[in-house]
Design a protein around this motif. Structure first.
Motif, PDB file in Angstrom:
ATOM      1  N   LYS A 187      52.795   8.065 -89.247  1.00  0.00           N
ATOM      2  CA  LYS A 187      52.940   9.131 -88.247  1.00  0.00           C
ATOM      3  C   LYS A 187      52.997  10.509 -88.890  1.00  0.00           C
ATOM      4  O   LYS A 187      52.614  11.504 -88.263  1.00  0.00           O
ATOM      5  N   LYS A 188      53.470  10.586 -90.127  1.00  0.00           N
ATOM      6  CA  LYS A 188      53.537  11.873 -90.817  1.00  0.00           C
ATOM      7  C   LYS A 188      52.181  12.321 -91.348  1.00  0.00           C
ATOM      8  O   LYS A 188      52.016  13.482 -91.723  1.00  0.00           O
ATOM      9  N   SER A 189      51.218  11.402 -91.404  1.00  0.00           N
ATOM     10  CA  SER A 189      49.883  11.743 -91.902  1.00  0.00           C
ATOM     11  C   SER A 189      49.070  12.379 -90.780  1.00  0.00           C
ATOM     12  O   SER A 189      49.128  11.942 -89.638  1.00  0.00           O
ATOM     13  N   TYR A 190      48.271  13.398 -91.132  1.00  0.00           N
ATOM     14  CA  TYR A 190      47.441  14.019 -90.109  1.00  0.00           C
ATOM     15  C   TYR A 190      46.230  13.148 -89.806  1.00  0.00           C
ATOM     16  O   TYR A 190      45.651  13.222 -88.720  1.00  0.00           O
ATOM     17  N   LYS A 191      45.820  12.306 -90.766  1.00  0.00           N
ATOM     18  CA  LYS A 191      44.753  11.352 -90.550  1.00  0.00           C
ATOM     19  C   LYS A 191      45.164  10.020 -91.157  1.00  0.00           C
ATOM     20  O   LYS A 191      45.680   9.955 -92.279  1.00  0.00           O
ATOM     21  N   VAL A 192      44.923   8.947 -90.409  1.00  0.00           N
ATOM     22  CA  VAL A 192      45.112   7.597 -90.915  1.00  0.00           C
ATOM     23  C   VAL A 192      43.729   6.952 -90.951  1.00  0.00           C
ATOM     24  O   VAL A 192      43.133   6.664 -89.910  1.00  0.00           O
ATOM     25  N   LEU A 193      43.212   6.779 -92.152  1.00  0.00           N
ATOM     26  CA  LEU A 193      41.889   6.201 -92.340  1.00  0.00           C
ATOM     27  C   LEU A 193      42.042   4.698 -92.549  1.00  0.00           C
ATOM     28  O   LEU A 193      42.883   4.258 -93.332  1.00  0.00           O
ATOM     29  N   ILE A 194      41.262   3.913 -91.836  1.00  0.00           N
ATOM     30  CA  ILE A 194      41.414   2.451 -91.870  1.00  0.00           C
ATOM     31  C   ILE A 194      40.159   1.818 -92.457  1.00  0.00           C
ATOM     32  O   ILE A 194      39.036   2.217 -92.146  1.00  0.00           O
ATOM     33  N   GLN A 195      40.362   0.813 -93.331  1.00  0.00           N
ATOM     34  CA  GLN A 195      39.222   0.166 -93.980  1.00  0.00           C
ATOM     35  C   GLN A 195      38.558  -0.877 -93.092  1.00  0.00           C
ATOM     36  O   GLN A 195      37.488  -1.388 -93.432  1.00  0.00           O
ATOM     37  N   SER A 196      39.170  -1.207 -91.960  1.00  0.00           N
ATOM     38  CA  SER A 196      38.607  -2.162 -91.008  1.00  0.00           C
ATOM     39  C   SER A 196      38.925  -1.702 -89.593  1.00  0.00           C
ATOM     40  O   SER A 196      40.037  -1.220 -89.335  1.00  0.00           O
ATOM     41  N   GLU A 197      37.980  -1.861 -88.711  1.00  0.00           N
ATOM     42  CA  GLU A 197      38.228  -1.516 -87.309  1.00  0.00           C
ATOM     43  C   GLU A 197      39.321  -2.397 -86.705  1.00  0.00           C
ATOM     44  O   GLU A 197      39.916  -2.054 -85.687  1.00  0.00           O
ATOM     45  N   GLY A 198      39.586  -3.525 -87.351  1.00  0.00           N
ATOM     46  CA  GLY A 198      40.650  -4.400 -86.879  1.00  0.00           C
ATOM     47  C   GLY A 198      42.023  -3.766 -86.946  1.00  0.00           C
ATOM     48  O   GLY A 198      42.946  -4.183 -86.237  1.00  0.00           O
ATOM     49  N   PHE A 199      42.181  -2.749 -87.784  1.00  0.00           N
ATOM     50  CA  PHE A 199      43.474  -2.085 -87.925  1.00  0.00           C
ATOM     51  C   PHE A 199      43.770  -1.147 -86.753  1.00  0.00           C
ATOM     52  O   PHE A 199      44.918  -0.778 -86.512  1.00  0.00           O
ATOM     53  N   ARG A 200      42.733  -0.727 -86.035  1.00  0.00           N
ATOM     54  CA  ARG A 200      42.893   0.322 -85.030  1.00  0.00           C
ATOM     55  C   ARG A 200      43.893  -0.080 -83.934  1.00  0.00           C
ATOM     56  O   ARG A 200      44.813   0.683 -83.599  1.00  0.00           O
ATOM     57  N   GLY A 201      43.727  -1.253 -83.385  1.00  0.00           N
ATOM     58  CA  GLY A 201      44.610  -1.703 -82.311  1.00  0.00           C
ATOM     59  C   GLY A 201      46.049  -1.800 -82.756  1.00  0.00           C
ATOM     60  O   GLY A 201      46.970  -1.453 -82.005  1.00  0.00           O
ATOM     61  N   VAL A 202      46.267  -2.281 -83.980  1.00  0.00           N
ATOM     62  CA  VAL A 202      47.625  -2.397 -84.508  1.00  0.00           C
ATOM     63  C   VAL A 202      48.250  -1.022 -84.659  1.00  0.00           C
ATOM     64  O   VAL A 202      49.415  -0.796 -84.280  1.00  0.00           O
ATOM     65  N   MET A 203      47.484  -0.078 -85.205  1.00  0.00           N
ATOM     66  CA  MET A 203      47.991   1.284 -85.392  1.00  0.00           C
ATOM     67  C   MET A 203      48.371   1.914 -84.058  1.00  0.00           C
ATOM     68  O   MET A 203      49.435   2.535 -83.912  1.00  0.00           O
ATOM     69  N   GLU A 204      47.515   1.768 -83.062  1.00  0.00           N
ATOM     70  CA  GLU A 204      47.798   2.356 -81.754  1.00  0.00           C
ATOM     71  C   GLU A 204      49.009   1.705 -81.107  1.00  0.00           C
ATOM     72  O   GLU A 204      49.821   2.379 -80.459  1.00  0.00           O
ATOM     73  N   SER A 205      49.157   0.383 -81.296  1.00  0.00           N
ATOM     74  CA  SER A 205      50.314  -0.310 -80.711  1.00  0.00           C
ATOM     75  C   SER A 205      51.624   0.123 -81.361  1.00  0.00           C
ATOM     76  O   SER A 205      52.692  -0.061 -80.771  1.00  0.00           O
ATOM     77  N   ARG A 206      51.541   0.704 -82.548  1.00  0.00           N
ATOM     78  CA  ARG A 206      52.741   1.159 -83.249  1.00  0.00           C
ATOM     79  C   ARG A 206      52.959   2.658 -83.080  1.00  0.00           C
ATOM     80  O   ARG A 206      53.730   3.275 -83.804  1.00  0.00           O
ATOM     81  N   GLY A 207      52.264   3.241 -82.130  1.00  0.00           N
ATOM     82  CA  GLY A 207      52.539   4.623 -81.761  1.00  0.00           C
ATOM     83  C   GLY A 207      51.737   5.665 -82.497  1.00  0.00           C
ATOM     84  O   GLY A 207      52.036   6.858 -82.393  1.00  0.00           O
ATOM     85  N   ILE A 208      50.709   5.253 -83.238  1.00  0.00           N
ATOM     86  CA  ILE A 208      49.853   6.215 -83.932  1.00  0.00           C
ATOM     87  C   ILE A 208      48.832   6.755 -82.924  1.00  0.00           C
ATOM     88  O   ILE A 208      48.156   5.979 -82.251  1.00  0.00           O
ATOM     89  N   GLU A 209      48.733   8.071 -82.833  1.00  0.00           N
ATOM     90  CA  GLU A 209      47.834   8.674 -81.859  1.00  0.00           C
ATOM     91  C   GLU A 209      46.383   8.302 -82.177  1.00  0.00           C
ATOM     92  O   GLU A 209      45.945   8.404 -83.324  1.00  0.00           O
ATOM     93  N   PRO A 210      45.616   7.870 -81.170  1.00  0.00           N
ATOM     94  CA  PRO A 210      44.232   7.415 -81.407  1.00  0.00           C
ATOM     95  C   PRO A 210      43.368   8.443 -82.124  1.00  0.00           C
ATOM     96  O   PRO A 210      42.531   8.080 -82.958  1.00  0.00           O
ATOM     97  N   GLU A 211      43.566   9.735 -81.814  1.00  0.00           N
ATOM     98  CA  GLU A 211      42.723  10.766 -82.431  1.00  0.00           C
ATOM     99  C   GLU A 211      43.021  10.946 -83.923  1.00  0.00           C
ATOM    100  O   GLU A 211      42.240  11.589 -84.649  1.00  0.00           O
ATOM    101  N   LYS A 212      44.151  10.408 -84.404  1.00  0.00           N
ATOM    102  CA  LYS A 212      44.476  10.503 -85.825  1.00  0.00           C
ATOM    103  C   LYS A 212      43.798   9.403 -86.640  1.00  0.00           C
ATOM    104  O   LYS A 212      43.791   9.469 -87.870  1.00  0.00           O
ATOM    105  N   ILE A 213      43.242   8.408 -85.967  1.00  0.00           N
ATOM    106  CA  ILE A 213      42.715   7.230 -86.653  1.00  0.00           C
ATOM    107  C   ILE A 213      41.202   7.354 -86.830  1.00  0.00           C
ATOM    108  O   ILE A 213      40.477   7.630 -85.874  1.00  0.00           O
ATOM    109  N   ASP A 214      40.730   7.141 -88.058  1.00  0.00           N
ATOM    110  CA  ASP A 214      39.296   7.152 -88.351  1.00  0.00           C
ATOM    111  C   ASP A 214      38.939   5.940 -89.203  1.00  0.00           C
ATOM    112  O   ASP A 214      39.708   5.563 -90.103  1.00  0.00           O
ATOM    113  N   TYR A 215      37.780   5.386 -88.922  1.00  0.00           N
ATOM    114  CA  TYR A 215      37.290   4.230 -89.682  1.00  0.00           C
ATOM    115  C   TYR A 215      36.601   4.703 -90.951  1.00  0.00           C
ATOM    116  O   TYR A 215      35.655   5.487 -90.902  1.00  0.00           O
TER     117      TYR A 215
END
Length: 402
Positions: free
Chosen positions: A164-192
């Motif tokens: 949450k403190k990171s301005y961008k959370v870059l994920i090595q797999s699209e599979g991580f996206r749903g988990v990140m969002e479920s843990r309160g990470i804003e969708p716009e902060k997440i990039d594949y």
């Protein structure tokens, strides 16, 4: 273009001594591939948990190992850990007069490696981009090493804080996206941002003399290259080899080592498996040559909800080498192999199923196998080629700086 200085914090690869300079090379090479990038970004790469600095002005690596022990290659693990802890505490002080627009953190396991970057970001009021390679505490839970719910919850809280403190959370797999969002990470902060293979991984010409020297001539060679550990469910591979022992021209070739290597060697000896050959750990520069000698490549991960979300970096390396792949994996790793049409996937954990898939590959013609390999190579160049990924990464940094 804006002038950007990026601090790369985190261990860029979990390599043994004296690996620190090599662990930086992938990003260093990627950014230096064009003079314009070097000029535009004025990169100063600094690792906070591997004890080395990149001195841009001198174009050289400064290693803390040289200051402490000239025989770093022979240093034991305890000294490594002590020095690493010293460096985590000392490196931010060395950067006290530096100014950065972005701090970039490559974050393999464990997630604690991102703590110095987050601290430095707070200290310098600088945004932090975190490239997540493993989900925590899911990776810790999947290993089975930690059973305590309290410990897992503490790690989850720390991980969520860092994400949450990171301005961008870059994920090595699209599979991580749903988990990140479920843990309160804003969708716009997440990039594949997927991983690429090191440049040494490429299709190589057939080398008959090497194949003969390695005892691989005259066999249908199924090659596994990588870690022999808890996540790989290696007993299944050995069980499948035992089921295939009646086929005298099918051979499993194993490159690598790991926590389960010794027990695997003992089982091969106990079961008298003449169709399993351990080649040991090889320098990364030699691995593509062994891959070129194989007929098919094997990747396997045990069945686990977390592991199904990852794309093992081995897949990118295999694809880049243009060889057909057997994937005893689930989820996003299997999806890549199926989309690329470069092999056959099957459910993990079943030796009988793995045996049948190996036999299916064994029965295919040379032309069919070559086409699978070509499909994989083409897929790699389209989706995982280094320049494509680095271009995407540049845009992420530019977006923030603009």
């Amino acid at each position: 273009e804006p002038s950007v200085r990026a601090a790369a914090a985190g261990a860029l690869g979990q390599l043994g001594l004296p690996a620190p300079p090599d662990s930086l090379s992938a990003l260093q090479d990627a950014f230096a591939r064009q003079p314009s990038i070097e000029a535009a970004y004025q990169l100063g790469l600094v690792s906070l948990t591997d004890p080395f600095l990149y001195d841009q002005a001198q174009d050289r690596l400064i290693t803390a190992w040289n200051q402490v022990d000239d025989q770093a290659a022979d240093a034991d693990q305890q000294r490594h850990e002590v020095l690493e802890m010293w460096w985590v505490l000392f490196a931010p002080w060395l950067l006290r007069k530096k100014k950065y627009d972005v701090i970039f953190t490559y974050a393999p396991s464990p997630i604690f490696q991102a703590i110095p970057a987050s601290f430095l970001g707070w200290l310098k009021q600088c945004p932090v981009a975190l490239w997540v390679q493993d989900l925590w505490p899911e990776a810790l839970d999947a290993s089975g090493i930690v059973k305590s719910k309290l410990v897992l919850n503490i790690v989850r809280g720390l991980s969520d804080f860092l994400y949450k403190k990171s301005y961008k959370v870059l994920i090595q797999s699209e599979g991580f996206r749903g988990v990140m969002e479920s843990r309160g990470i804003e969708p716009e902060k997440i990039d594949y941002l997927p991983n690429w293979a090191e440049s040494v991984y490429t299709a190589m010409p057939y080398n008959k003399s090497k194949k003969q020297a390695e005892g691989m001539e005259g066999f249908f060679n199924v090659l596994y290259a990588g870690n022999i550990g808890l996540f790989q469910d290696f007993d299944v591979i050995l069980e499948a080899a035992r089921l295939l022992s009646f086929y005298e021209d099918i051979q499993l070739v194993i490159l690598g080592d790991g926590a389960l290597l010794e027990s695997s060697l003992q089982k091969v000896k106990y079961w008298k498996l003449n169709n399993v050959v351990f080649k040991g750990r090889k320098p990364v520069e030699e691995v593509p040559l062994y891959i070129s000698l194989a007929d098919v490549l094997l990747v396997q991960l045990k069945s686990n909800p977390f592991l199904s979300l990852t794309i093992p970096s081995k897949i990118q390396s295999y694809l880049a080498c243009g060889k057909p792949i057997i994937g005893a994996i689930e989820g996003y790793g299997a999806k890549v192999i199926n989309e690329a049409q470069c092999g056959i996937t099957c459910k993990p954990g079943d030796p009988e199923v793995l045996k049948e898939v190996i036999l299916a590959m064994y029965k295919k013609s040379k032309e069919e196998l070559e086409q699978m390999g070509a499909n994989g190579r083409a897929y790699y160049l389209k989706h995982f080629e280094r320049d494509i990924i680095i271009d995407r990464f540049e845009k992420i940094l530019e977006e923030k700086c603009n």
